[in-house]
Design an enzyme around this catalytic site. Structure first.
Site, PDB file in Angstrom:
ATOM      1  N   ASN A   1      38.697   6.460   4.474  1.00 33.37           N
ATOM      2  CA  ASN A   1      38.437   7.636   3.668  1.00 33.37           C
ATOM      3  C   ASN A   1      38.791   7.285   2.225  1.00 33.37           C
ATOM      4  OD1 ASN A   1      38.493  10.080   2.320  1.00 33.37           O
ATOM      5  ND2 ASN A   1      39.326  11.209   4.073  1.00 33.37           N
ATOM      6  N   ALA A   2      37.752   6.935   1.464  1.00 37.88           N
ATOM      7  CA  ALA A   2      37.967   6.484   0.084  1.00 37.88           C
ATOM      8  C   ALA A   2      38.506   7.603  -0.792  1.00 37.88           C
ATOM      9  CB  ALA A   2      36.660   5.944  -0.485  1.00 37.88           C
TER      10      ALA A   2
ATOM     11  N   CYS B   1      26.187   5.436  -3.435  1.00 33.61           N
ATOM     12  CA  CYS B   1      24.751   5.522  -3.241  1.00 33.61           C
ATOM     13  C   CYS B   1      24.379   6.569  -2.204  1.00 33.61           C
ATOM     14  CB  CYS B   1      24.206   4.161  -2.821  1.00 33.61           C
ATOM     15  SG  CYS B   1      24.445   2.954  -4.116  1.00 33.61           S
TER      16      CYS B   1
ATOM     17  N   GLU C   1      33.193   3.107   4.923  1.00 34.02           N
ATOM     18  CA  GLU C   1      32.380   4.111   5.606  1.00 34.02           C
ATOM     19  C   GLU C   1      33.315   4.922   6.508  1.00 34.02           C
ATOM     20  OE1 GLU C   1      29.111   5.231   5.572  1.00 34.02           O
ATOM     21  OE2 GLU C   1      29.945   6.574   7.088  1.00 34.02           O
ATOM     22  N   ILE C   2      33.118   6.246   6.535  1.00 33.87           N
ATOM     23  CA  ILE C   2      34.045   7.100   7.286  1.00 33.87           C
ATOM     24  C   ILE C   2      33.593   7.320   8.732  1.00 33.87           C
ATOM     25  CG2 ILE C   2      33.062   9.384   6.710  1.00 33.87           C
ATOM     26  CD1 ILE C   2      35.979  10.251   6.046  1.00 33.87           C
TER      27      ILE C   2
ATOM     28  N   GLY D   1      31.000   4.676   1.012  1.00 31.56           N
ATOM     29  CA  GLY D   1      30.032   5.359   1.873  1.00 31.56           C
ATOM     30  C   GLY D   1      28.837   4.446   2.069  1.00 31.56           C
TER      31      GLY D   1
ATOM     32  N   ASP E   1      26.888  12.171   0.465  1.00 36.09           N
ATOM     33  CA  ASP E   1      26.708  13.475   1.106  1.00 36.09           C
ATOM     34  C   ASP E   1      26.640  14.555   0.016  1.00 36.09           C
ATOM     35  OD1 ASP E   1      26.961  15.823   2.519  1.00 36.09           O
ATOM     36  OD2 ASP E   1      28.499  15.062   3.878  1.00 36.09           O
TER      37      ASP E   1
ATOM     38  N   THR F   1      18.998  -0.047  -0.186  1.00 39.60           N
ATOM     39  CA  THR F   1      19.678   0.687   0.883  1.00 39.60           C
ATOM     40  C   THR F   1      18.671   1.353   1.811  1.00 39.60           C
ATOM     41  OG1 THR F   1      19.833   2.799  -0.236  1.00 39.60           O
ATOM     42  CG2 THR F   1      21.543   1.211  -0.739  1.00 39.60           C
ATOM     43  N   GLU F   2      19.136   1.611   3.037  1.00 39.87           N
ATOM     44  CA  GLU F   2      18.295   2.291   4.027  1.00 39.87           C
ATOM     45  C   GLU F   2      17.852   3.636   3.476  1.00 39.87           C
ATOM     46  OE1 GLU F   2      21.056   0.652   4.664  1.00 39.87           O
ATOM     47  OE2 GLU F   2      20.351  -0.867   6.069  1.00 39.87           O
TER      48      GLU F   2
END
Lengths: 234, 435
Positions: free
Chosen positions: A110-111, A130, A74-75, A51, A133, A208-209
């Site tokens: 999709n991990a 990190c 990333e999904i 993610g 969701d 990270t952002e």
């Protein structure tokens, strides 16, 4: 959209098995067509950023571990595209002869469903989760990225001594992740002293952002790191 | 009045008892030669509105709690109306329970059925008729509900625990004989996929360690240790569509696994081999099956090709035939049974096709008797004898066998309700990828 449903049938691309993965497409610098079969590269991915969002951590880790291959997963389609462009630009702007950021790549995936399609048993040394969701609703809790049952799959791809890093600004999610990791026989929490001395903890807290956004809003950051224990005697 | 076809049929190992389920009833027949005698029948009496009532009860409790809190706070504001019971109106299709799955323990002493409405596994002790009355043939041990709808069931190798796999991807383990019912809200899964589970079985690996094997809608077959199922041994990679069924035939001593699903091929594996080297045979079935496909196999319009003739099919069941080391494959909505030879080294090869008058729903084998349940009002049960002829085997239909199974059936109460017993559900597992 901020989030994506991990249960729906996205048209995802994933290899049928780790042996069939075309790694050369993601890490062309490590592929030598003279000596390697198509798709193969000279080393294996060892760090995953699950993610990865807009790629802040993936990029920072690539700079920190320049000899190690890092994969962001990333999904969300558009977000993945953004990170792909970002990494390509970084590679292209690399000073002549230095070839930086060749060790970082991103894929849409999709991990929660397909991690074992990408990685062999014990392949990874670090996995990052990190600001995942939070899935606040009770009935959505299975959609959370850290659950006792999914941790068994993460333990499968992690080598002994490998580390799971988690960070979130949602206390409830932090407690959930700690509860599930504590309850899993293959993981052991690393203490505060270890956290304070670890470079990756420092990076994920600041790079990270999402972590920057939380800092701007004076939010809290909850950290929990776990070591992969050896398999017990079966 | 028409009757429900048999959704599941199951012979015990000795071949002297046949269990057959239709709608919400289980019939037990004693088998002797080609004669069947009804010895017991159990009908699920659970309220068809069980799920709705349970949900309503939760809503009512929440409502009453909130009302109490309002009263205690001295709040006299207008109170919300109590939640209504959402019982379907007269125009709605009738609702009732049906049996989703049926399984015998490894020692044949207990029958486990999976129910739809209350998401339960119901365990029965199977008693021989001579020890009591017909009503004691199936003695209820317990009815254990689960958090999500069970989709497959097996037992641990010692038969002490039942392992229930569900549509949410989790597997739960409960004691077979333990009569204390667990609170389904508090149950902890043994293992979990993030995908609907379709099949589960147990075996031992090359080191003699017990493993539980699970297959899912995302092409995966996973091998986990048991009971320490948080340690995953491996995955078997090779399917490109959902896996609906796998078996571990007894004559290969649990070393060979045979699987099928939404692919146009079937697979055999030496599942204990080193990682990546397990797949032995991948046999295309397209040429065999395509002649039996009709309009009912056309894919939905939204996913059709330009000529509107794109058809799909899938394996719905695999039955090992121990007496001749063959596997019988049932394809959904297909009126033929396909037999394959399985050698001890795992090699799978096509043998022959047995045509049937109607589409096969379920099948079962014991010794040299093969019984099929088909979608037919007149003859819902067809039986075959497997006879050795020199080096080969002949599969011969036995005319008029097991008449009692066709005679004792559940009547359909109204024309509409037939739709409520889904006979062919495996094709629905196919993923429709849109974005």
């Amino acid at each position: 959209r901020a989030h994506s449903n991990p249960f729906s049938d996205h048209s995802l691309e994933y290899p049928m098995s780790p042996n069939q993965m075309d790694w050369a497409k993601l890490y062309p610098y490590y592929h030598d067509e003279k000596v390697m079969a198509p798709g193969k590269i000279s080393r294996e991915v060892q760090i995953t950023d699950i993610g990865c969002g807009f790629g802040g951590l993936t990029v920072a880790l690539a700079a920190e571990f320049s000899d190690t291959l890092i994969l962001g997963m990333e999904i969300r389609v558009q977000v993945t595209q953004y990170v792909e462009d970002r990494l390509l630009a970084l590679r292209e702007n690399s000073p002549p002869g230095q070839n930086v950021y060749q060790n970082a790549a991103v894929i849409r995936g999709n991990a929660m469903k397909f991690l074992p399609n990408f990685f062999h048993k014990g392949q990874l040394s670090k996995m990052f989760f990190c600001f995942p969701d939070p899935h606040f609703k009770q009935r959505k809790h299975k959609a959370r990225i850290v659950t006792t049952t999914l941790l068994s799959e993460y333990a499968y791809v992690l080598k002994e001594g490998g580390i799971i890093y988690t960070i979130t600004d949602v206390l409830d999610l932090h407690e959930w992740m700690v509860h599930h990791l504590d309850g899993h026989p293959l993981f052991q929490r690393l203490d505060k002293q270890w956290e304070d001395s670890d470079d990756c903890v420092r990076i994920m807290t600041n790079a990270t952002e999402e972590s920057k956004k939380v800092s701007r809003n004076n939010g809290s950051k909850y950290i929990a790191c776990y070591k992969r224990l050896p398999d017990p005697e079966i | 009045m028409p009757h429900y076809p048999y959704q599941h049929i199951l012979l015990n190992k000795r071949g002297d008892t046949l269990f057959a389920s239709a709608a919400n009833s289980v019939f037990v027949f004693s088998i002797s030669g080609t004669e069947a005698t009804l010895i017991s029948k159990w009908t699920d009496q659970i309220d068809p509105y069980y799920g709705i009532r349970k949900h309503h009860k939760d809503l009512m409790e929440k409502y009453e709690r909130e009302q109490r809190e309002l009263d205690e706070a001295g709040n006299n504001e207008k109170k919300q109306k109590a939640p209504k019971m959402p019982i379907p109106g007269p125009g709605a299709p009738p609702t009732f329970t049906y049996i989703r799955g049926m399984h015998l323990t490894r020692d044949d002493t207990h029958l486990i059925i999976l129910t739809d409405n209350d998401k339960a596994a119901v365990v029965f002790k199977v008693n021989p008729l001579e020890t009591g009355s017909p009503s004691s043939v199936l003695r209820l041990v317990k009815r254990q509900p689960f958090p999500k709808r069970p989709s497959a069931v097996t037992t641990s190798l010692d038969d002490k625990n039942i392992l229930v796999a569900d549509k949410f991807g989790d597997v739960y383990s409960v004691g077979l004989l333990d009569t204390e019912i667990q609170d389904e809200e508090k149950m902890q899964p043994l293992l979990g996929h993030v995908s609907m589970l379709t099949c589960i079985d147990s075996s031992v690996d090359e080191n003699g360690k017990e493993c539980v094997l699970t297959s899912d809608r995302d092409e995966h077959i996973r091998v986990s240790y048991y009971p320490k199922s948080y340690v995953i041994k491996k995955w078997l990679f090779g399917h490109k569509e959902f896996v609906s069924k796998f078996v571990l035939p007894s004559w290969s001593k649990g070393k060979v696994l045979v699987s099928g699903g939404g692919d146009n091929f079937i697979c055999s594996w030496l599942w204990q081999a080193k990682e990546g080297g397990e797949l032995v045979s991948q046999v295309s079935v397209d040429e065999l099956v395509k002649n039996y496909l009709g309009d009912k196999h056309l894919v939905p319009e939204k996913f059709q090709n330009e000529n509107h003739d794109f058809k799909e099919y899938c394996v719905s069941d695999i039955i090992p035939v121990d007496s001749c080391h063959k596997l019988a494959f049932i394809f959904e909505r297909v009126n033929a049974l396909f037999l394959f030879d399985l050698k001890d080294d795992g090699t799978l090869s096509y043998d022959k096709t047995v045509d049937t008058d109607a589409d096969i729903i379920s099948g079962t084998v014991s010794g040299d008797i093969l019984i099929l349940s088909v979608e037919s009002e007149e003859r819902p049960i067809v039986a075959y004898k497997i006879e050795k002829k020199g080096d080969t085997y002949d599969i011969r239909q036995i005319a008029g066998a097991f008449q009692a199974v066709s005679e004792n059936r559940v009547e359909v109460q109204s024309d509409d309700s037939k739709q409520n017993v889904p006979l062919f559900t495996v094709g629905g597992l196919r993923k429709r990828r849109e974005h």
